[in-house]
Design an enzyme around this catalytic site. Structure first.
Site, PDB file in Angstrom:
ATOM      1  N   GLU A  44      69.748 -23.795  -4.173  1.00 37.38           N
ATOM      2  CA  GLU A  44      70.505 -22.538  -4.123  1.00 37.38           C
ATOM      3  C   GLU A  44      71.319 -22.394  -5.409  1.00 37.38           C
ATOM      4  O   GLU A  44      71.973 -23.347  -5.840  1.00 37.38           O
ATOM      5  CB  GLU A  44      71.454 -22.487  -2.910  1.00 37.38           C
ATOM      6  CG  GLU A  44      72.128 -21.111  -2.807  1.00 37.38           C
ATOM      7  CD  GLU A  44      73.236 -20.996  -1.766  1.00 37.38           C
ATOM      8  OE1 GLU A  44      73.714 -22.029  -1.252  1.00 37.38           O
ATOM      9  OE2 GLU A  44      73.637 -19.841  -1.495  1.00 37.38           O
ATOM     10  N   ASP A  96      76.000 -24.557 -14.316  1.00 46.48           N
ATOM     11  CA  ASP A  96      75.406 -23.243 -14.535  1.00 46.48           C
ATOM     12  C   ASP A  96      73.911 -23.344 -14.214  1.00 46.48           C
ATOM     13  O   ASP A  96      73.172 -24.064 -14.906  1.00 46.48           O
ATOM     14  CB  ASP A  96      75.636 -22.876 -16.013  1.00 46.48           C
ATOM     15  CG  ASP A  96      75.032 -21.533 -16.387  1.00 46.48           C
ATOM     16  OD1 ASP A  96      74.161 -21.030 -15.647  1.00 46.48           O
ATOM     17  OD2 ASP A  96      75.432 -20.999 -17.426  1.00 46.48           O
ATOM     18  N   ASP A 119      76.710 -12.218  -8.561  1.00 47.53           N
ATOM     19  CA  ASP A 119      77.718 -11.284  -9.099  1.00 47.53           C
ATOM     20  C   ASP A 119      77.016 -10.062  -9.681  1.00 47.53           C
ATOM     21  O   ASP A 119      76.101 -10.207 -10.500  1.00 47.53           O
ATOM     22  CB  ASP A 119      78.537 -11.983 -10.194  1.00 47.53           C
ATOM     23  CG  ASP A 119      79.353 -13.141  -9.624  1.00 47.53           C
ATOM     24  OD1 ASP A 119      79.954 -12.976  -8.548  1.00 47.53           O
ATOM     25  OD2 ASP A 119      79.374 -14.221 -10.248  1.00 47.53           O
ATOM     26  N   LYS A 123      78.964  -2.876 -14.762  1.00 45.09           N
ATOM     27  CA  LYS A 123      78.802  -2.009 -15.940  1.00 45.09           C
ATOM     28  C   LYS A 123      77.478  -2.310 -16.643  1.00 45.09           C
ATOM     29  O   LYS A 123      77.122  -3.481 -16.808  1.00 45.09           O
ATOM     30  CB  LYS A 123      79.949  -2.247 -16.922  1.00 45.09           C
ATOM     31  CG  LYS A 123      81.271  -1.763 -16.393  1.00 45.09           C
ATOM     32  CD  LYS A 123      82.357  -1.899 -17.444  1.00 45.09           C
ATOM     33  CE  LYS A 123      83.672  -1.452 -16.850  1.00 45.09           C
ATOM     34  NZ  LYS A 123      84.815  -2.134 -17.388  1.00 45.09           N
ATOM     35  N   THR A 192      75.268 -16.208   4.454  1.00 47.77           N
ATOM     36  CA  THR A 192      76.323 -16.651   3.532  1.00 47.77           C
ATOM     37  C   THR A 192      77.616 -15.920   3.883  1.00 47.77           C
ATOM     38  O   THR A 192      77.616 -14.971   4.666  1.00 47.77           O
ATOM     39  CB  THR A 192      75.978 -16.307   2.061  1.00 47.77           C
ATOM     40  OG1 THR A 192      76.031 -14.878   1.912  1.00 47.77           O
ATOM     41  CG2 THR A 192      74.625 -16.813   1.634  1.00 47.77           C
TER      42      THR A 192
HETATM   43  C1  LIG Z   1      79.323 -13.008  -5.337  1.00 48.35           C
HETATM   44  S1  LIG Z   1      79.363 -14.742  -5.160  1.00 48.35           S
HETATM   45  C2  LIG Z   1      78.263 -15.061  -3.763  1.00 48.35           C
HETATM   46  C3  LIG Z   1      78.459 -16.435  -3.183  1.00 48.35           C
HETATM   47  C4  LIG Z   1      77.481 -16.798  -2.071  1.00 48.35           C
HETATM   48  N1  LIG Z   1      76.120 -16.824  -2.572  1.00 48.35           N
HETATM   49  C5  LIG Z   1      77.588 -15.844  -0.918  1.00 48.35           C
HETATM   50  O1  LIG Z   1      76.654 -15.062  -0.723  1.00 48.35           O
HETATM   51  O2  LIG Z   1      78.604 -15.898  -0.200  1.00 48.35           O
HETATM   52  C6  LIG Z   1      78.372 -15.286  -6.530  1.00 48.35           C
HETATM   53  C7  LIG Z   1      78.573 -16.756  -6.844  1.00 48.35           C
HETATM   54  O3  LIG Z   1      77.692 -17.155  -7.882  1.00 48.35           O
HETATM   55  C8  LIG Z   1      78.385 -18.044  -8.747  1.00 48.35           C
HETATM   56  N2  LIG Z   1      77.674 -18.032 -10.035  1.00 48.35           N
HETATM   57  C9  LIG Z   1      77.645 -17.030 -10.951  1.00 48.35           C
HETATM   58  N3  LIG Z   1      76.864 -17.359 -11.990  1.00 48.35           N
HETATM   59  C10 LIG Z   1      76.369 -18.597 -11.730  1.00 48.35           C
HETATM   60  C11 LIG Z   1      75.502 -19.482 -12.432  1.00 48.35           C
HETATM   61  N4  LIG Z   1      74.984 -19.150 -13.621  1.00 48.35           N
HETATM   62  N5  LIG Z   1      75.210 -20.688 -11.881  1.00 48.35           N
HETATM   63  C12 LIG Z   1      75.750 -21.042 -10.688  1.00 48.35           C
HETATM   64  N6  LIG Z   1      76.587 -20.245  -9.987  1.00 48.35           N
HETATM   65  C13 LIG Z   1      76.883 -19.037 -10.484  1.00 48.35           C
HETATM   66  C14 LIG Z   1      79.785 -17.484  -8.783  1.00 48.35           C
HETATM   67  O4  LIG Z   1      80.754 -18.422  -9.207  1.00 48.35           O
HETATM   68  C15 LIG Z   1      79.973 -17.078  -7.316  1.00 48.35           C
HETATM   69  O5  LIG Z   1      80.500 -18.129  -6.532  1.00 48.35           O
END
Ligand SMILES: C[S@@+](CC[C@H](N)C(=O)[O-])C[C@H]1O[C@@H](n2cnc3c(N)ncnc32)[C@H](O)[C@@H]1O
Length: 214
Positions: A44, A96, A119, A123, A192
């Site tokens: 994931e 990452d 995320d 924009k 989630t």
């Molecule tokens: C909007 S949240 C959704 C969290 C979870 N998947 C949920 O549905 O509840 C997006 C998550 O992706 C993480 N994230 C963003 N870019 C990432 C990356 N390149 N690698 C790992 N995690 C990342 C962020 O820190 C954040 O916790």
């Protein structure tokens, strides 16, 4: 919609088996070093507080789960919760996902890859920061086994459409295969935390799977 502060971690809980930082992930890839066995792997990316990692690893004890989360506090908390529940088939990595895929995972090493509510970067000029881009979609295709599944869910219709176009243009993944909403049987019975939040606010969720051809 802001996020609540995370609960404090109990210092007497040793969660070192369920949490590690990106540089500690074995290279070359060695699932036995992480899970003590070799089993079908699910990855994931962007786990947030790790609800999917907890529920999926409990429901599928024959699979191993590796979660990657870029926000340190969330990755640590998710690993801690896995440890508290005594999970031996799930590990959280602080890192990452876009960097770890090419560095760590061999071709055809995962039966499933999960990306839930990435995320949105609303924009247009920020769209290049989105996790789902040309390079990462090709990494997903490479890492999946033939017949393996990408699970992609979002609440942003435009991100959903963009991802479908991206996968059609740059990979051979087949889809989108529609996934139906399932009634929640209890307050945490969601894929989630973000799915829970969207459904409680009666917002749309776009759910899909894409399959790598055999
Ligand atoms: C909007 S949240 C959704 C969290 C979870 N998947 C949920 O549905 O509840 C997006 C998550 O992706 C993480 N994230 C963003 N870019 C990432 C990356 N390149 N690698 C790992 N995690 C990342 C962020 O820190 C954040 O916790």
């Amino acid at each position: 919609m802001g996020r609540k502060a995370l609960p404090k971690l109990n210092p007497s809980v040793d969660f070192s088996r369920n949490f590690l930082t990106a540089e500690k992930v074995p290279r070359p890839w060695d699932p036995e070093a992480l899970f003590g066995r070799v089993a079908p792997l699910e990855i994931e990316v962007g786990c947030g507080k790790g609800l999917f990692m907890r529920t999926a690893s409990e429901a599928n004890p024959d699979h191993d789960f590796l979660g990657i989360e870029i926000a340190y506090k969330y990755s640590e908390y998710a690993g801690y919760r896995l440890a508290k529940e005594g999970r031996t088939n799930a590990v959280m990595v602080h890192g990452d996902g876009q960097k770890l895929f090419p560095e760590v995972f061999p071709d055809a090493s995962a039966v499933a890859i999960h990306v839930y509510f990435p995320d949105p970067w609303w924009k247009k000029r920020h769209h290049r920061r989105r996790v789902m881009n040309e390079t990462f979609s090709q990494q997903i295709e490479r890492v999946l086994v033939p017949g393996g599944i990408l699970h992609f869910w979002t609440d942003v219709e435009e991100y959903f459409d963009m991802t479908v176009e991206l996968l059609h243009a740059h990979t051979k993944l087949e889809g989108p295969i529609e996934v139906n909403e399932r009634p929640a049987e209890h307050d945490l019975d969601y894929r989630t935390h973000f799915e829970r939040r969207m459904r409680k606010n009666e917002l749309d969720v776009f759910r899909s799977q894409f399959r790598k051809p055999q």
